[in-house]
Design an enzyme around this catalytic site. Sequence first.
Site, mmCIF file in Angstrom:
data_model
loop_
_atom_site.group_PDB
_atom_site.id
_atom_site.type_symbol
_atom_site.label_atom_id
_atom_site.label_comp_id
_atom_site.label_asym_id
_atom_site.label_seq_id
_atom_site.Cartn_x
_atom_site.Cartn_y
_atom_site.Cartn_z
ATOM 1 N N LEU A 163 -12.335 0.393 15.088
ATOM 2 C CA LEU A 163 -11.227 1.234 14.652
ATOM 3 C C LEU A 163 -11.562 1.751 13.257
ATOM 4 C CD1 LEU A 163 -8.068 -0.893 15.648
ATOM 5 C CD2 LEU A 163 -9.028 1.063 16.882
ATOM 6 N N ASP A 164 -11.115 2.957 12.946
ATOM 7 C CA ASP A 164 -11.341 3.508 11.615
ATOM 8 C C ASP A 164 -10.631 2.658 10.564
ATOM 9 O OD1 ASP A 164 -12.699 5.579 12.809
ATOM 10 O OD2 ASP A 164 -10.980 6.942 12.799
ATOM 11 N N LYS A 165 -11.078 2.776 9.337
ATOM 12 C CA LYS A 165 -10.537 1.991 8.235
ATOM 13 C C LYS A 165 -9.016 2.066 8.167
ATOM 14 C CE LYS A 165 -10.567 1.732 3.166
ATOM 15 N NZ LYS A 165 -11.140 2.276 1.909
#
Length: 337
Positions: A163-165
């Site tokens: 998942l993105d930051k």
Amino acid sequence: LLIRSQALYPVELQAHLVLILYFMTKNINLIVKPEENNIRVDAFINKRQSMISRTRIKNLILKEKLKLNDQIIKNPSKKVLSGDTIFLEIPKPKEASLKAYDFKLNIVFEDDDLLVINKPAGIIMHPGAGNYDNTIVNALMHYNKNTLSTIGDELRPGIVHRLDKDTTGLLIAARNINSFTFLTRALQERNINRYYIAYVHGVLMKNGVINQPISRHKTDRKKMSVNIDGKEAITNYEVIKNYKNSSKLKLKLHTGRTHQIRVHMQYEGYPLIGDQTYGFRKSNNINIAEEAKNFPRQALHAEILELRHPVKKIFLEIKSNLPDDLNELEKIIDNEK
């Protein structure tokens, strides 16, 4: 290690250990069959040797570790032809020196084979340039480093997907090689369903499917974009609720390209609220409340995972609630006049 594994591990896991030890220490020699003609060389090797990730194969090719018909090839997209001989050198894996990070993980499912984590915003997945210590991987090492699987020299032990930051929600980590192999293959074969909640600028009137290929942006290498020469990317979206100037969507990923939902929704003209990379610039005259306009992250949450357990083979449906900041955002856009 192999002798010890005979006493400690079941036969199926012993087989996986043998394969992994083989691929970590042995070079690869292959001959292209007629039915494999005209396939990208990185995809060809990955198809034949699925225990090695396509990303790692690509990196080895870029490091000039591949010979095609005794000539060094540096292009991962080079097409192979029937009868070609392929030699890929597999260097000895580098030792991973991961530091444990004392970060309280929100574990929503756990057994001997896998973990499902409810990830908060603001933390990246694995060590990289600029941050080698304060990541989900480091937190997993602190939680229980002895049950994570590591393949090759990648500093991503147990990580099945990312998942993105600044995206919140559910992600899977494998706790042993058997689970890692099963889950990564299930993901590749689209047997794991991932559903997201997103808040976007604009009012969508009907559900839809976005089928647009994605690749690295041609001029900004930190971004992705829709590109006819990119990899297949398919996103389903369902309109849950419309507001005055925005919409709440439920999305299903059929593929897992980097930034896929964010890129697809921008392409359709409905970028995610708060997206600092693919959203509207703050200077734009957006008809939306200032609190929503200045929302500090992409309004995206991985809400539901559906998968088969890697060992028990039972069906798992795991859900997570929206985080507080998205609940507050919804109140703001719901109250717009």
